[in-house]
Scaffold this motif. Sequence first.
Motif, PDB file in Angstrom:
ATOM      1  N   ARG A 369       2.078   4.150  -4.967  1.00  0.00           N
ATOM      2  CA  ARG A 369       2.330   3.355  -3.782  1.00  0.00           C
ATOM      3  C   ARG A 369       2.053   3.717  -2.400  1.00  0.00           C
ATOM      4  O   ARG A 369       1.433   3.197  -1.639  1.00  0.00           O
ATOM      5  CB  ARG A 369       3.663   2.345  -3.794  1.00  0.00           C
ATOM      6  CG  ARG A 369       4.854   3.587  -3.493  1.00  0.00           C
ATOM      7  CD  ARG A 369       6.055   2.894  -3.545  1.00  0.00           C
ATOM      8  NE  ARG A 369       7.140   3.805  -3.032  1.00  0.00           N
ATOM      9  CZ  ARG A 369       8.539   3.486  -2.718  1.00  0.00           C
ATOM     10  NH1 ARG A 369       8.783   2.259  -3.152  1.00  0.00           N
ATOM     11  NH2 ARG A 369       9.375   4.362  -2.324  1.00  0.00           N
ATOM     12  N   TYR A 370       2.322   5.184  -2.392  1.00  0.00           N
ATOM     13  CA  TYR A 370       1.958   5.859  -1.282  1.00  0.00           C
ATOM     14  C   TYR A 370       0.354   6.045  -0.908  1.00  0.00           C
ATOM     15  O   TYR A 370      -0.138   5.955   0.316  1.00  0.00           O
ATOM     16  CB  TYR A 370       2.547   7.407  -1.187  1.00  0.00           C
ATOM     17  CG  TYR A 370       2.293   8.256   0.046  1.00  0.00           C
ATOM     18  CD1 TYR A 370       3.076   7.833   1.216  1.00  0.00           C
ATOM     19  CD2 TYR A 370       1.356   9.269   0.178  1.00  0.00           C
ATOM     20  CE1 TYR A 370       2.816   8.686   2.530  1.00  0.00           C
ATOM     21  CE2 TYR A 370       1.306  10.002   1.311  1.00  0.00           C
ATOM     22  CZ  TYR A 370       2.007   9.644   2.398  1.00  0.00           C
ATOM     23  OH  TYR A 370       1.749  10.294   3.440  1.00  0.00           O
ATOM     24  N   ARG A 373      -0.841   2.726   0.318  1.00  0.00           N
ATOM     25  CA  ARG A 373      -0.348   2.679   1.664  1.00  0.00           C
ATOM     26  C   ARG A 373      -1.502   3.319   2.615  1.00  0.00           C
ATOM     27  O   ARG A 373      -1.859   3.070   3.512  1.00  0.00           O
ATOM     28  CB  ARG A 373       0.969   2.968   1.912  1.00  0.00           C
ATOM     29  CG  ARG A 373       1.615   2.129   3.015  1.00  0.00           C
ATOM     30  CD  ARG A 373       3.226   2.568   3.354  1.00  0.00           C
ATOM     31  NE  ARG A 373       3.950   2.692   1.954  1.00  0.00           N
ATOM     32  CZ  ARG A 373       4.671   3.486   1.872  1.00  0.00           C
ATOM     33  NH1 ARG A 373       5.217   4.566   2.623  1.00  0.00           N
ATOM     34  NH2 ARG A 373       5.333   3.706   0.784  1.00  0.00           N
TER      35      ARG A 373
END
Length: 388
Positions: A369-370, A373
């Motif tokens: 998810r990082y 992002r």
Amino acid sequence: MTRFAPWAANPERSKGRLHEEQSGSARGPRDPFQRDRDRIIHSISFRRLRHKTQVFLSPDGDHFRVRLTHSLEVAQIGRTIARALGLNEDLTEALCLAHDIGHPPFGHAGEEALKACLSAHGGFDHNGHTLRVLTLLDSPYPRWAGLNLTWETLEGLAKHNGPVAFPGWALAAADAQLPLALEQWPSLEAQVAALADDIAYDNHDIDDGLRAGLLTLDQLLAVPLVARGWAAVQARFPGIPPSRLLGELVRSQIGVMVNDLIAESRAAIGAAGVGSVDEVRAAGEPLIRFSPAMREEERALKRFMYANLYHHSNQRVAAEAAQGIVAGLFANYSDDPLSMPEEWRTTLPDAEPERSRHIADFIAGMTDRYAIRRYGDIAGPLCLPEGF
Ligand SMILES: Nc1nc2c(ncn2[C@H]2C[C@H](O)[C@@H](COP(=O)(O)OP(=O)(O)OP(=O)(O)O)O2)c(=O)[nH]1
């Protein structure tokens, strides 16, 4: 009286750590392998595994495995086998929990992308990177880099897949720091961790594949091991609908594989006549193993899983998108290092290959998810394909 079998790794005879540490009871009455296990559990890189892909990319569904839950299941299976064979459970558990710490975001797709990005600079592989994380990158202690784990834990991780004839870049660097006898087989605890890994994912990927609707029971019954297990489960629970028996199928298949491994390994250890872990290392063959029949059946199951789940068209499309994210991040940080967070940009080496390796270290540490992002910050809002 020792609590371990003579062929087990004994913490009292550990070859020690790279940096000498004061012993004593200030941090509790724990032996060196217990402390390694605990260091791994408390590490940042271990916590990040909760948002790293196992099979399904950045899964929305809360019931799918990720690298963290996979590692916990490996540790459970590893401890069971270790206890049955008189091995050191703490070392086994440490190895099981840490074996995937070097995985980049998006699992194998992310690994392939980083390998390509670093092709001119020594490549990338998750096992080598596990050593790099634990000896260099994850640094919670004031006086040295890394977790300063024991030789036995580093040895077991370096040789997760057995002796290493041609160590990759990261593994060679770790071996140069603390020679790990890469040409020999590792301890039985490491051999257990490797096969506990296989037993765990062979089975939980069936469970997740069925849950995701990418596999069906009918398809799976083409695999002899599964067909036999399914017949046994149906015979034990007549009249129960198949949907209620799928969990039982996976549970009992883990048990069948574990029991086969324990029986075959016990016989192999006895036949080899090893009386110490050094004799295990010098045995010239693995002593933790499936019976020949189970090994064939397990390979057939893996072939099925690669063809039908891991390389399923949905998975391939999602993997290509994931590779695009990792390659895009690498290209961006190579061109514009100032867009990295301060701790990474201020320590960026000027020269290659260290420069590219540093950028890859940053990317490999990202969770799924990082990474999504950060890529979104660079490329704008993302439209991710089904399967993400
Ligand atoms: N989606 C997807 N998953 C894959 C692929 N290849 C492997 N996997 C999944 C299946 C298993 O859950 C897991 C096995 O990979 P690992 O890196 O944990 O073990 P592997 O045996 O590849 O390497 P290792 O034993 O760690 O050296 O990853 C792939 O191409 N696509």
